[in-house]
Motif scaffolding. Structure first.
Motif, PDB file in Angstrom:
ATOM      1  N   GLN A 154       0.795  -1.218   0.000  1.00 13.30           N
ATOM      2  CA  GLN A 154       0.000   0.000   0.000  1.00 13.30           C
ATOM      3  C   GLN A 154       0.833   1.277   0.000  1.00 13.30           C
ATOM      4  O   GLN A 154       0.346   2.343  -0.348  1.00 13.30           O
ATOM      5  CB  GLN A 154      -0.919   0.014   1.231  1.00 13.30           C
ATOM      6  N   VAL A 155       2.094   1.193   0.429  1.00 12.72           N
ATOM      7  CA  VAL A 155       2.940   2.375   0.586  1.00 12.72           C
ATOM      8  C   VAL A 155       4.303   2.133  -0.051  1.00 12.72           C
ATOM      9  O   VAL A 155       4.896   1.073   0.121  1.00 12.72           O
ATOM     10  CB  VAL A 155       3.136   2.718   2.083  1.00 12.72           C
ATOM     11  N   CYS A 156       4.771   3.132  -0.764  1.00 10.88           N
ATOM     12  CA  CYS A 156       6.129   3.120  -1.310  1.00 10.88           C
ATOM     13  C   CYS A 156       6.902   4.230  -0.607  1.00 10.88           C
ATOM     14  O   CYS A 156       6.443   5.369  -0.553  1.00 10.88           O
ATOM     15  CB  CYS A 156       6.102   3.376  -2.814  1.00 10.88           C
ATOM     16  N   ARG A 157       8.044   3.884  -0.061  1.00  8.48           N
ATOM     17  CA  ARG A 157       8.908   4.894   0.543  1.00  8.48           C
ATOM     18  C   ARG A 157       9.909   5.325  -0.517  1.00  8.48           C
ATOM     19  O   ARG A 157      10.634   4.494  -1.056  1.00  8.48           O
ATOM     20  CB  ARG A 157       9.611   4.327   1.766  1.00  8.48           C
ATOM     21  N   LEU A 158       9.911   6.614  -0.791  1.00 11.12           N
ATOM     22  CA  LEU A 158      10.770   7.166  -1.826  1.00 11.12           C
ATOM     23  C   LEU A 158      11.892   7.952  -1.161  1.00 11.12           C
ATOM     24  O   LEU A 158      11.636   8.858  -0.370  1.00 11.12           O
ATOM     25  CB  LEU A 158       9.952   8.072  -2.750  1.00 11.12           C
ATOM     26  N   ALA A 159      13.130   7.576  -1.477  1.00 13.82           N
ATOM     27  CA  ALA A 159      14.302   8.247  -0.924  1.00 13.82           C
ATOM     28  C   ALA A 159      14.867   9.196  -1.964  1.00 13.82           C
ATOM     29  O   ALA A 159      15.122   8.810  -3.107  1.00 13.82           O
ATOM     30  CB  ALA A 159      15.354   7.219  -0.510  1.00 13.82           C
ATOM     31  N   LEU A 160      15.056  10.436  -1.536  1.00 13.41           N
ATOM     32  CA  LEU A 160      15.559  11.499  -2.391  1.00 13.41           C
ATOM     33  C   LEU A 160      16.804  12.085  -1.740  1.00 13.41           C
ATOM     34  O   LEU A 160      16.999  11.940  -0.530  1.00 13.41           O
ATOM     35  CB  LEU A 160      14.502  12.603  -2.528  1.00 13.41           C
TER      36      LEU A 160
END
Length: 165
Positions: A29-35
């Motif tokens: 349900q959730v994607c963690r996006l690292a920037l």
């Protein structure tokens, strides 16, 4: 850009089957996006949509966003990203502290982000997002809404799926 090849340390937990990967991506349900902007990393949990190529492999993730903010500032400074999704996390207790382990499934990948300006492309991206959270339903995206909604994609470069259940 130089690409590094990493070998998964516990390869017995690696999952390579495209259908298993697709099923897991559909389940999460959730994607963690690292920037990263210079030396300052930033991690943000997001809702997402997906597109698979003709072979069934994930090639694009879609996200929506406010028109301004930290996320977009970081993306404009550096479009290279890392993403992570996980589920089925459970502690596997043992008689000794060092024997404890975890049961889990997780995907980690890298890619390149791009703002989507074209309204038809935005519609496709938002359709993919809605299909993930409300499959089988049809949605209208009026032009004024498309114009004020910020949408970006991540072209997937690398992806690894590890599962220990």
């Amino acid at each position: 850009m130089e690409r590094r090849q990493y070998i998964m340390r516990r390869s017995e937990f690696e999952v390579k089957d495209p259908q298993d990967i697709r099923d897991f991506l559909t389940h999460c349900q959730v994607c963690r996006l690292a920037l990263c902007d210079g030396s300052q990393p930033y991690l943000v949990p997001l809702s997402y949509g997906m597109h698979f190529d003709d072979t069934g492999r994930l090639n694009t993730l879609y996200f929506h966003s406010a028109q301004e903010g930290r996320k977009l500032s970081y993306l404009s400074a550096n479009p290279l990203v890392c993403f992570e999704m996980d589920d089925y996390v459970q502690v596997a207790p043992a008689a000794q502290a060092c024997g404890f382990s975890m049961r889990y499934a997780s995907i980690i990948g890298t890619g390149q982000a791009k703002l989507i300006e074209d309204l038809d492309e935005k519609r496709i991206a938002l359709d993919a997002l809605m299909a993930h959270y409300a499959p089988g339903q049809s949605w209208e995206f009026p032009r004024p809404m498309l114009q004020k909604t910020c949408v970006f994609s991540v072209s997937v470069n690398e992806l690894s799926f590890k599962k220990r259940v």
